[in-house]
Design an enzyme around this catalytic site. Structure first.
Site, mmCIF file in Angstrom:
data_model
loop_
_atom_site.group_PDB
_atom_site.id
_atom_site.type_symbol
_atom_site.label_atom_id
_atom_site.label_comp_id
_atom_site.label_asym_id
_atom_site.label_seq_id
_atom_site.Cartn_x
_atom_site.Cartn_y
_atom_site.Cartn_z
ATOM 1 N N CYS A 104 -30.983 -4.335 166.109
ATOM 2 C CA CYS A 104 -30.742 -5.411 167.068
ATOM 3 C C CYS A 104 -30.436 -6.693 166.312
ATOM 4 O O CYS A 104 -30.788 -6.838 165.148
ATOM 5 C CB CYS A 104 -31.960 -5.618 167.943
ATOM 6 S SG CYS A 104 -32.517 -4.098 168.724
ATOM 7 N N ARG B 159 -24.683 -5.321 164.636
ATOM 8 C CA ARG B 159 -26.003 -4.718 164.442
ATOM 9 C C ARG B 159 -26.452 -3.896 165.643
ATOM 10 O O ARG B 159 -27.331 -3.055 165.535
ATOM 11 C CB ARG B 159 -27.045 -5.816 164.187
ATOM 12 C CG ARG B 159 -26.790 -6.628 162.949
ATOM 13 C CD ARG B 159 -27.846 -7.700 162.826
ATOM 14 N NE ARG B 159 -29.153 -7.124 162.603
ATOM 15 C CZ ARG B 159 -29.715 -6.957 161.415
ATOM 16 N NH1 ARG B 159 -29.070 -7.343 160.338
ATOM 17 N NH2 ARG B 159 -30.910 -6.422 161.293
ATOM 18 N N TRP C 75 -29.801 -2.599 170.405
ATOM 19 C CA TRP C 75 -29.459 -1.199 170.151
ATOM 20 C C TRP C 75 -30.676 -0.432 170.643
ATOM 21 O O TRP C 75 -31.757 -0.512 170.057
ATOM 22 C CB TRP C 75 -29.238 -0.974 168.656
ATOM 23 C CG TRP C 75 -28.773 0.407 168.301
ATOM 24 C CD1 TRP C 75 -27.494 0.881 168.303
ATOM 25 C CD2 TRP C 75 -29.607 1.511 167.906
ATOM 26 N NE1 TRP C 75 -27.478 2.209 167.936
ATOM 27 C CE2 TRP C 75 -28.743 2.624 167.693
ATOM 28 C CE3 TRP C 75 -30.978 1.691 167.721
ATOM 29 C CZ2 TRP C 75 -29.218 3.869 167.289
ATOM 30 C CZ3 TRP C 75 -31.445 2.940 167.328
ATOM 31 C CH2 TRP C 75 -30.573 4.004 167.099
ATOM 32 N N ASN D 212 -36.764 -6.796 167.393
ATOM 33 C CA ASN D 212 -36.058 -5.713 166.711
ATOM 34 C C ASN D 212 -37.128 -4.842 166.066
ATOM 35 O O ASN D 212 -38.011 -5.359 165.391
ATOM 36 C CB ASN D 212 -35.132 -6.316 165.639
ATOM 37 C CG ASN D 212 -34.368 -5.253 164.874
ATOM 38 O OD1 ASN D 212 -34.353 -4.090 165.254
ATOM 39 N ND2 ASN D 212 -33.722 -5.660 163.795
ATOM 40 N N GLY D 213 -37.075 -3.531 166.273
ATOM 41 C CA GLY D 213 -38.083 -2.640 165.704
ATOM 42 C C GLY D 213 -38.670 -1.756 166.781
ATOM 43 O O GLY D 213 -38.119 -1.631 167.874
ATOM 44 N N GLU E 277 -17.647 12.559 153.290
ATOM 45 C CA GLU E 277 -17.434 11.170 153.703
ATOM 46 C C GLU E 277 -16.229 11.060 154.634
ATOM 47 O O GLU E 277 -16.263 10.319 155.619
ATOM 48 C CB GLU E 277 -17.267 10.289 152.451
ATOM 49 C CG GLU E 277 -16.982 8.819 152.699
ATOM 50 C CD GLU E 277 -18.074 8.074 153.475
ATOM 51 O OE1 GLU E 277 -19.153 8.625 153.722
ATOM 52 O OE2 GLU E 277 -17.807 6.921 153.871
ATOM 53 N N LYS F 24 -16.507 9.616 158.429
ATOM 54 C CA LYS F 24 -15.702 8.478 158.924
ATOM 55 C C LYS F 24 -14.996 8.861 160.213
ATOM 56 O O LYS F 24 -14.966 8.099 161.176
ATOM 57 C CB LYS F 24 -14.639 8.045 157.904
ATOM 58 C CG LYS F 24 -15.098 7.290 156.689
ATOM 59 C CD LYS F 24 -15.639 5.919 156.921
ATOM 60 C CE LYS F 24 -17.091 5.892 157.247
ATOM 61 N NZ LYS F 24 -18.071 5.972 156.203
ATOM 62 N N GLU G 111 -17.474 9.273 163.225
ATOM 63 C CA GLU G 111 -18.078 8.000 163.637
ATOM 64 C C GLU G 111 -17.175 7.187 164.550
ATOM 65 O O GLU G 111 -17.633 6.615 165.531
ATOM 66 C CB GLU G 111 -18.361 7.134 162.397
ATOM 67 C CG GLU G 111 -19.630 7.453 161.678
ATOM 68 C CD GLU G 111 -19.916 6.436 160.590
ATOM 69 O OE1 GLU G 111 -19.110 6.317 159.644
ATOM 70 O OE2 GLU G 111 -20.941 5.747 160.686
ATOM 71 N N HIS H 245 -17.384 31.535 153.590
ATOM 72 C CA HIS H 245 -18.706 32.043 153.974
ATOM 73 C C HIS H 245 -19.063 31.630 155.399
ATOM 74 O O HIS H 245 -20.237 31.639 155.765
ATOM 75 C CB HIS H 245 -19.754 31.542 152.984
ATOM 76 C CG HIS H 245 -19.499 32.023 151.588
ATOM 77 N ND1 HIS H 245 -19.773 33.308 151.173
ATOM 78 C CD2 HIS H 245 -18.934 31.394 150.521
ATOM 79 C CE1 HIS H 245 -19.418 33.445 149.903
ATOM 80 N NE2 HIS H 245 -18.895 32.301 149.485
ATOM 81 N N LYS I 137 -25.013 -0.879 162.700
ATOM 82 C CA LYS I 137 -24.654 -1.051 161.290
ATOM 83 C C LYS I 137 -25.813 -0.722 160.356
ATOM 84 O O LYS I 137 -25.634 -0.071 159.352
ATOM 85 C CB LYS I 137 -24.165 -2.482 161.062
ATOM 86 C CG LYS I 137 -23.724 -2.770 159.633
ATOM 87 C CD LYS I 137 -22.521 -1.939 159.239
ATOM 88 C CE LYS I 137 -22.117 -2.154 157.808
ATOM 89 N NZ LYS I 137 -21.175 -1.097 157.369
#
Ligand code: M6R
Length: 610
Positions: free
Chosen positions: A2, A27, A74, A100-101, A483, A487, A490, A506, A605
């Site tokens: 947040c 954030r 968030w 926040n938390g 990666e 990307k 996301e 496999h 983020k």
């Protein structure tokens, strides 16, 4: 997660807070709200959605006041709705909290408070804090003291700000596990969850430590511990400029940050790479030089993209510096009862320096006697401060939620650490010079890849409607495949998987048909022929092949439907180059699909909760 902003001063707080929230929106962006002291009552506006929706709401009913607090959320507890948006209040709207938390014992506290007659309106854990302070204030009128006593009852993590309609001269900020920074102005002071909301007003700041709270007034700030001891302020200066947190003419922060990489990679090596001497100087590691050179094992820990950087680092450190290296997900490491000793060196890799799991892993490793070092971007962040020593990657503020420039800078710093250790462990200067020259050439090579963006945009258009993607690479390019897949998922919401190319047969090979795009990272290195075999296996099953290949690779055209060219480099620096077209491919696919590139759904983020 947040975003938090609190202001007290002589200016109207509302535009300043909303602008701060806009800067912090990366954030968390599922809802936003402000509370302003207007006369003797607190006015609150809050809404599910973006800061722009909050702004539109404020435009219809303007309010002003010189004391106010604001929040972008968030969601952790309770869906992103208007009611669950912060700020939250006590029963009669006097005490107002943003947070926040996660308050882990909120259910027990809520049950007790409800039994005592408190009425709750939201499903959040945060609201309990406002009611708890209200309850304590029945006995303790001083706001700061009431907040302190409330904090002593909270379990979990918080960065929070509390204001009250009865206290027009102050607000209270406190931190345990979620960052808060206080900015000092003339007759005004600001608190925010990161410096980007503060930098245009002042560069003189204090980063609150865990277990500290601040009483913030117009004419000063006093910082206290939760044991009620006043402590001196550690004043620092913000090192970046406002321009660095603007889009600067780009459509998205992500594209700006991808484009900055020639410069950010150079910044990561500036003053550290002595090219013609084949040497590396890392001042940040000087205090632990002996421990580093005496290490029996290196452990690289991170989450997400930072974990991928660690995987590449493992190849570099084992192959070039010849030191046993392991890579761990921070979230798993912390609960795995890891075996660590004093000759183990742990590097915590984190762009934000605030990721809760990585921070917990740092503390666990420290407790077990290992040397803990940071590879961090955000200067002054918690991981940077709690590490024994470390290396900043100097990528500058990264705002796009999908990490790009931080990854290539992390790889650059890992290359430097590898070279430092390799020399310390006996690598000859003439061998090292070959590597330092090659590393020095990387920024120009990245620039040449970026010049090819139009071609990558065309390929993106071709695949924008795909439902799945496979990314395959071998050796140090296996993490690049991971990666690339991360990307894409996301920001475009296309399902994508990264695999070591040889593992494909496999299992994942069952997925391949004429609708499956398969991205191969296929530089002309020692295992090129092996990758070519894997390409043939996909081609035989009619998969659509996109190859990342070197400029001088003539054979690849006959195997791949699309080829994206990258310059040659020494094998272990290859990932720094090869990831760049994958970043651009994801970006252009996401733009073509019309997703919110910089603020993809459900993500934040920096993940400061478990
Ligand atoms: O700030 P950190 O590097 O510690 O963050 C770790 C991950 O949360 C982060 O890399 C995440 O996976 C990004 N969204 C990747 O683009």
């Amino acid at each position: 997660m947040c975003g938090i902003v609190g202001y007290i001063g002589k200016r109207d707080s509302v535009p300043l807070i909303v602008e701060g929230l806009r800067r912090l929106e990366y954030r968390g962006y599922d809802s936003a709200g402000v509370a302003v002291l207007a006369g003797d009552r607190v006015f609150i506006a809050k809404k599910a959605g973006k800061v722009a929706d909050l702004q539109a709401m404020l435009d219809t009913g303007p309010v002003s006041g010189t004391l106010g607090i604001g929040h972008t959320r968030w969601a952790t507890h309770g869906e992103p709705t208007d009611v669950n948006a912060h700020p939250h209040t006590d029963c009669n709207g006097t005490i107002v909290v943003i947070h926040n938390g996660v308050i882990e014992n909120f259910r027990a506290l809520k049950t007790t408070l409800m039994r005592d007659g408190h009425t709750f309106t939201s499903e959040t854990d945060t609201e309990v804090v406002a009611h708890l302070i209200e309850e304590i204030r029945k006995e303790v009128s001083d706001l700061g003291e009431a907040v302190r006593l409330a904090l002593l009852q909270l379990e979990g993590t918080y960065g929070l700000v509390v204001m009250s309609a009865e206290n027009p001269e102050m607000f209270v900020a406190a931190r345990k596990g979620s960052p808060l920074v206080i900015g000092y102005g003339e007759g005004e002071n600001i608190v925010a969850s990161d410096a980007s909301a503060i930098v245009e007003h002042t560069r003189t700041v204090t980063y609150l430590e865990d277990g500290q709270m601040a009483i913030v007034r117009r004419d000063g700030v006093s910082i206290r511990t939760l044991d009620d001891a006043e402590i001196p302020k550690a004043v620092e200066h913000i090192s970046f400029d406002v321009e660095q947190i603007e889009k600067g003419g780009f459509d998205h922060f992500m594209l700006k940050e991808i484009s900055e990489q020639p410069e950010t990679i150079r910044n990561a090596m500036r003053g550290r790479l002595l090219v013609e001497r084949g040497e590396v100087v890392l001042g940040g590691l000087q205090p632990v030089r002996d421990k580093l050179f005496d290490a029996q094992r290196i452990i690289l820990i991170g989450c997400g993209t930072s974990w991928h950087a660690g995987l590449v680092g493992e190849y570099m450190l084992e192959q070039i510096a010849k030191i046993p290296t392991e890579v761990e997900y921070a979230s798993e490491f912390r609960y795995r009862n890891p075996l660590l000793g004093p000759r183990d060196v742990v590097f915590l890799i984190s762009q934000s320096g605030e990721t809760a799991d990585t921070l917990a892993a740092l503390r666990e490793a420290k407790k077990r006697g290992a040397t803990v070092l940071g590879i961090v971007n955000v200067v002054g962040s918690t991981i940077a401060r709690e590490s024994e020593a470390g290396v900043y990657i100097h990528a500058g503020p990264e705002i796009g939620v999908a990490s790009t420039k931080a990854f290539t800078s992390q790889l650059t710093v890992l290359s430097l650490i590898t070279l430092l250790l390799a020399r310390g462990r006996g690598m000859a200067a003439q061998d090292a010079v070959v590597l330092t020259r090659e590393l020095d050439a990387i920024p120009a090579k990245v620039k040449s890849i970026l010049e090819n963006a139009a071609r990558i945009r065309e390929i993106a258009r071709e695949f924008k409607d795909a439902d799945h993607f496979l990314y395959l690479g071998r050796g140090a390019n296996f993490p690049v495949a991971l990666e690339g897949a991360l990307k894409l998922k996301e920001i475009s919401y296309i399902h994508a998987e990264g695999y070591p190319a040889a593992e494909m047969k496999h299992g994942p090979i069952a997925l391949i048909d004429e609708r499956m795009p398969v991205v191969f990272i296929a530089p002309k290195d020692a295992i090129y022929d092996k990758v070519v075999s894997n390409i043939q296996e996909v081609k035989a099953r009619k998969g659509r092949i996109i190859a990342i290949a070197n400029e001088d690779d003539q054979d690849i055209e006959s195997m791949a439907e699309f080829v994206i060219r990258v310059p040659r480099t020494y094998g272990f620096f290859g990932p720094i180059l090869n990831v760049v077209p994958l970043q651009l491919l994801s970006y252009f696919i996401a733009v073509a699909r019309g997703t919110n590139v910089d603020q993809p759904r459900n993500l934040a983020k920096s993940v400061t909760v478990e």
